[in-house]
Scaffold this active site. Structure first.
Site: not given
Ligand code: NAD
Length: 274
Positions: A14, A16-17, A39, A103-104, A128, A160, A164, A170
């Site tokens: 649920a 953003r990513m 979660r 995840t970062t 990234n 960002h 965030k 990251g």
């Molecule tokens: P977000 O907060 O919108 O989404 C994270 C989701 O993880 C939430 O919905 C949360 O409920 C869920 N979550 C937490 N604990 C959980 C569990 N135990 N089981 C299942 N789900 C769980 O954040 P986002 O913007 O989607 O970013 C997520 C991560 O990805 C961040 O660390 C962000 O920096 C990273 N990110 C990395 C890249 C990349 O290219 N590497 C790009 C964008 C974002």
């Protein structure tokens, strides 16, 4: 390699990513959404993953049990939190499935646990997942190698969205690592992550970071190489989260027939210089 579509689990379904991944999985050949995990306690448990992602119902109900979700899957796409990613790295290794980690904000301890899981599992991890930033990191490494640290200062600037939770991003750290590699130095020993108050003059050879947060910015990064009387700026602007999601799916497909190990997006994209 199997011809069957690769069955992928989206964790953090649920988020953003997570939502971006679920939308994209439907339009890419060779992959299918096997399960969606959120979660424990989340209001999205029991909801249709397609509906949550704005696609319309797709029949995949969001659950909170990763073990069941991983059981008959081929891979997991993980953009969650460091603690969650640690837990999932062990589970994915046990299930012998590919683990793509976006995840970062992971600590050194988290990184060590992920590396331990990668002794038995195929893990692709990158701050990234996009092509553009990975290409940029190669250019930054080249520039840092070419420019004398006594004459050129390196500063990394990022912005960002306001939700965030980790800093520097990251991606900023990935670019810092590339600059440090080009200079043949260790980033952690040479990074200046915060400046405040009477800091004194800039120490030569350090790599500085500056963090901006606000609005809905998806990701802006600039690496500024500052010499006497001139600046070289290498930058990347992310306009859509689908660039990261597309990269993560590409990474899963790439890792499908690889040996266990910890891989980066540079490996996936063929940009690795090692
Ligand atoms: P977000 O907060 O919108 O989404 C994270 C989701 O993880 C939430 O919905 C949360 O409920 C869920 N979550 C937490 N604990 C959980 C569990 N135990 N089981 C299942 N789900 C769980 O954040 P986002 O913007 O989607 O970013 C997520 C991560 O990805 C961040 O660390 C962000 O920096 C990273 N990110 C990395 C890249 C990349 O290219 N590497 C790009 C964008 C974002």
């Amino acid at each position: 390699m199997s011809d069957a579509a690769m069955k992928l689990v989206v964790v953090g379904a649920a988020g953003r990513m997570g939502q971006t991944l679920i939308r994209l999985l439907h339009s890419i050949e060779g992959v299918t959404l096997h399960a969606a995990v959120s979660r424990p306690g989340s209001a999205f448990i029991g909801k249709d993953a397609g509906e949550v992602a704005g696609l319309g119902p797709n029949g995949v109900i969001i659950g909170d049990d990763p073990l069941t979700a991983f059981l008959h899957a081929d891979g997991v796409l993980d953009f969650t939190t460091p603690a969650t990613t640690n837990e999932f790295a062990a589970l994915a290794a046990q299930a012998r499935i590919v683990h793509v980690i976006g995840t970062t904000g992971c600590s050194l301890d988290d990184e060590a646990k992920i590396a331990a899981a990668a002794r038995h599992a195929r893990v692709v991890k990158s701050g990234n997942m996009g092509l553009g930033v990975n290409l940029l990191s190669v250019l930054v490494e080249q520039a840092a190698r070419a420019l004398d640290p006594g004459d050129w200062d390196i500063e990394i600037l990022e912005m960002h969205h306001k939700r965030k939770v980790d800093a520097p991003s990251g991606t900023a750290l990935l670019l810092g690592e590339a600059a440090a590699k080009g200079r043949g130095i260790d980033l952690s020993a040479n990074a200046v992550r915060v400046r405040d108050g009477h800091t004194g003059p800039r120490e030569a050879g350090t790599i500085g970071f500056a963090t901006l947060r606000g609005g809905s910015v998806i990701g802006e990064h600039s690496v500024v190489l500052a010499g006497e009387g001139e600046l070289v700026t290498l930058s990347h602007s992310a306009g859509d989260r689908s660039i990261f999601a597309r990269g993560a799916i590409k990474a899963a497909l790439w890792a499908r027939d690889k040996k266990p190990g910890l891989y980066s997006m540079l490996d996936v994209l063929g940009l690795s210089q090692n």
